[in-house]
Write an enzyme that holds these catalytic residues in place. Structure first.
Site, PDB file in Angstrom:
ATOM      1  NE  ARG A 180     -10.689  -4.415   0.795  1.00 43.39           N
ATOM      2  CZ  ARG A 180      -9.669  -3.596   1.142  1.00 43.39           C
ATOM      3  NH1 ARG A 180      -9.894  -2.537   1.887  1.00 43.39           N
ATOM      4  NH2 ARG A 180      -8.443  -3.804   0.702  1.00 43.39           N
ATOM      5  NE  ARG A 231      -3.757   0.916   1.927  1.00 45.03           N
ATOM      6  CZ  ARG A 231      -4.980   1.233   2.344  1.00 45.03           C
ATOM      7  NH1 ARG A 231      -5.149   2.135   3.283  1.00 45.03           N
ATOM      8  NH2 ARG A 231      -6.041   0.633   1.836  1.00 45.03           N
ATOM      9  CG  ASP A 289     -13.160   6.912  -1.476  1.00 41.95           C
ATOM     10  OD1 ASP A 289     -13.017   6.882  -0.232  1.00 41.95           O
ATOM     11  OD2 ASP A 289     -12.207   6.742  -2.263  1.00 41.95           O
ATOM     12  CG  HIS A 299      -8.220   0.354  -3.008  1.00 41.18           C
ATOM     13  ND1 HIS A 299      -7.504  -0.746  -2.546  1.00 41.18           N
ATOM     14  CD2 HIS A 299      -8.864   0.851  -1.913  1.00 41.18           C
ATOM     15  CE1 HIS A 299      -7.713  -0.896  -1.254  1.00 41.18           C
ATOM     16  NE2 HIS A 299      -8.531   0.056  -0.844  1.00 41.18           N
ATOM     17  CB  CYS A 355     -13.828   1.989   0.039  1.00 41.10           C
ATOM     18  SG  CYS A 355     -13.376   3.732  -0.035  1.00 41.10           S
ATOM     19  CD  GLN A 400     -12.783  -1.090  -0.755  1.00 37.84           C
ATOM     20  OE1 GLN A 400     -11.959  -0.904   0.111  1.00 37.84           O
ATOM     21  NE2 GLN A 400     -14.019  -1.502  -0.492  1.00 37.84           N
TER      22      GLN A 400
HETATM   23  N1   CP Z   1     -11.060   0.632   2.391  1.00 33.09           N
HETATM   24  C1   CP Z   1      -9.782   0.613   2.814  1.00 33.09           C
HETATM   25  O1   CP Z   1      -8.844   0.381   2.040  1.00 33.09           O
HETATM   26  O2   CP Z   1      -9.650   0.860   4.130  1.00 33.09           O
HETATM   27  P1   CP Z   1      -8.292   1.097   4.924  1.00 33.09           P
HETATM   28  O3   CP Z   1      -7.711   2.397   4.422  1.00 33.09           O
HETATM   29  O4   CP Z   1      -8.682   1.127   6.355  1.00 33.09           O
HETATM   30  O5   CP Z   1      -7.358  -0.050   4.600  1.00 33.09           O
HETATM   31  N1  NVA Z   2      -9.588   7.140  -1.961  1.00 33.54           N
HETATM   32  C1  NVA Z   2      -9.224   6.835  -0.602  1.00 33.54           C
HETATM   33  C2  NVA Z   2      -9.486   5.408  -0.309  1.00 33.54           C
HETATM   34  C3  NVA Z   2      -9.215   4.967   1.092  1.00 33.54           C
HETATM   35  C4  NVA Z   2      -9.483   3.525   1.312  1.00 33.54           C
HETATM   36  C5  NVA Z   2      -7.771   7.178  -0.352  1.00 33.54           C
HETATM   37  O1  NVA Z   2      -6.939   6.878  -1.215  1.00 33.54           O
HETATM   38  O2  NVA Z   2      -7.461   7.759   0.681  1.00 33.54           O
END
Ligand code: CP
Ligand code: NVA
Length: 333
Positions: A320, A114, A237, A141, A281, A144
């Site tokens: 997830r 990540r 989101d 992502h 998400c 997700q």
């Molecule tokens: N939806 C998601 O990726 O959540 P986190 O940022 O908590 O991993």
């Molecule tokens: N679009 C958001 C998603 C978080 C799970 C971000 O990148 O912060």
């Protein structure tokens, strides 16, 4: 059900890495693995599918769901996970992506990454020699969206023929992946966003190619009420993704008219018919209980929608774990 989806030793860096059939297959595998965890008999999935496997989790950005889902998924199937936060390893400071990848590839069986740059996750995949999974970058992502599709399939019993409306920042990682993912499984998709936050030509064209193949539509609307008409899934989101904090004020101004509220849910036409679910998400700014919303109130979704019976956000969060487990067992198990 089988973990044989033609993905052994493959990486998942973006949804377009998967065939349309592999997307359906991973969603069904996740549903079967969820059944296994609940004690339902799934003979083909018996035993510890990740026994002896070691997975490392490289996280440059914060996470609640992705990190915890991965740790539990690996442990459930008999493997081990090691978390490497941004200050724990030399990556990017004293060591290149290529060198880090080659070292980790000698010790681990899979890497969940990540972070910011898509090129980092691509570099890890190119040099490690083991499956690498994208757990969110600035652009995509993918894991997700498998959970989102699983949640929709559980709610409606099918994917093909549904209509998704994503409302908000139409060019972020979640929206990009959702646009491609829906088109790959025959779901009509509308991206409801301000003109200034429209998706890139590259994402539009990837989604259009998949939609043409699967007989569904993939469109962009700048009208948040007209755009959501007919939607079975209303999805939003955060307005400001991780790494874009300097744009906070501008996003508030652009996105206020795109807040998901009961009037918008009603505008789908599917609320009285019971044919609507709300997805997010997470994390979500829906009430006054965070540092940001104590002052500003709800942002991308109102509390009544977030807490409504048709909101499936916690099923989605749980999924997830099942979808990451499906990805790991299909590629590494
Ligand atoms: N939806 C998601 O990726 O959540 P986190 O940022 O908590 O991993
Ligand atoms: N679009 C958001 C998603 C978080 C799970 C971000 O990148 O912060």
């Amino acid at each position: 059900m089988t973990t044989e989806l033609g993905l052994k030793q493959s990486s998942l860096l973006a949804l377009n890495d998967l065939s349309d059939q592999q997307v359906f297959g991973l969603v069904d595998l996740a549903i079967a693995l969820k059944g296994k965890k609940l004690g339902h008999s799934t003979s083909a999935l018996e035993g510890r599918l990740l026994a002896g496997k070691n997975v490392c989790l490289i996280f440059e950005k914060a996470s609640t769901r992705t990190r915890c889902a991965a740790v539990v998924a690996v442990a459930d199937e008999g493997g081990q996970a090691e978390y490497l936060g941004k200050n724990d390893i030399h990556l990017g400071k004293k060591e290149s992506v290529a060198d880090t990848a080659r070292v980790l590839g000698r010790m681990f069986d899979g890497i969940l990454f990540r972070g910011y740059s898509q090129s980092t996750v691509e570099g890890l995949a190119a040099f490690s020699g083991i499956p690498v999974w994208n757990g969110l970058t600035d652009e995509w992502h993918p894991s997700q969206i498998l959970a989102d599709l699983q949640t929709a399939k559980e709610a409606f019993g099918r994917l093909r023929g549904l209509r998704f409306a994503f409302v908000g920042d139409g060019r972020n990682n979640v929206c990009n992946s959702l646009m491609v993912g829906c088109a790959k499984v025959g779901i009509d998709f509308v991206n409801c966003c301000p003109q200034e936050l429209s998706p890139s030509a590259e994402v539009v064209s990837l989604a259009a190619a998949a939609a043409a193949r699967n007989g569904c539509v993939s469109e962009v609307s700048h009208d948040p009420i007209e755009g959501v008409r007919g939607a079975n899934v209303l999805y939003t989101d955060v307005w400001v993704s991780m790494g874009e904090e300097s744009q906070f004020q501008q996003r508030l101004e652009l996105l206020r008219p795109f807040q998901v509220d009961m009037a918008m849910a009603d505008a789908t036409g599917n609320l009285p018919a019971g044919a609507l679910i709300f997805l997010h998400c997470l994390p979500a700014f829906h009430n006054h209980q965070t540092e940001v919303t104590r002052e500003l109130g709800a942002l991308e979704v109102t509390d009544d929608v977030f807490e409504a019976p048709f909101s499936k956000v916690f099923d989605q969060a749980e999924n997830r774990m099942h979808t990451l487990k499906a990805i790991m067992t299909a590629t590494m198990g």
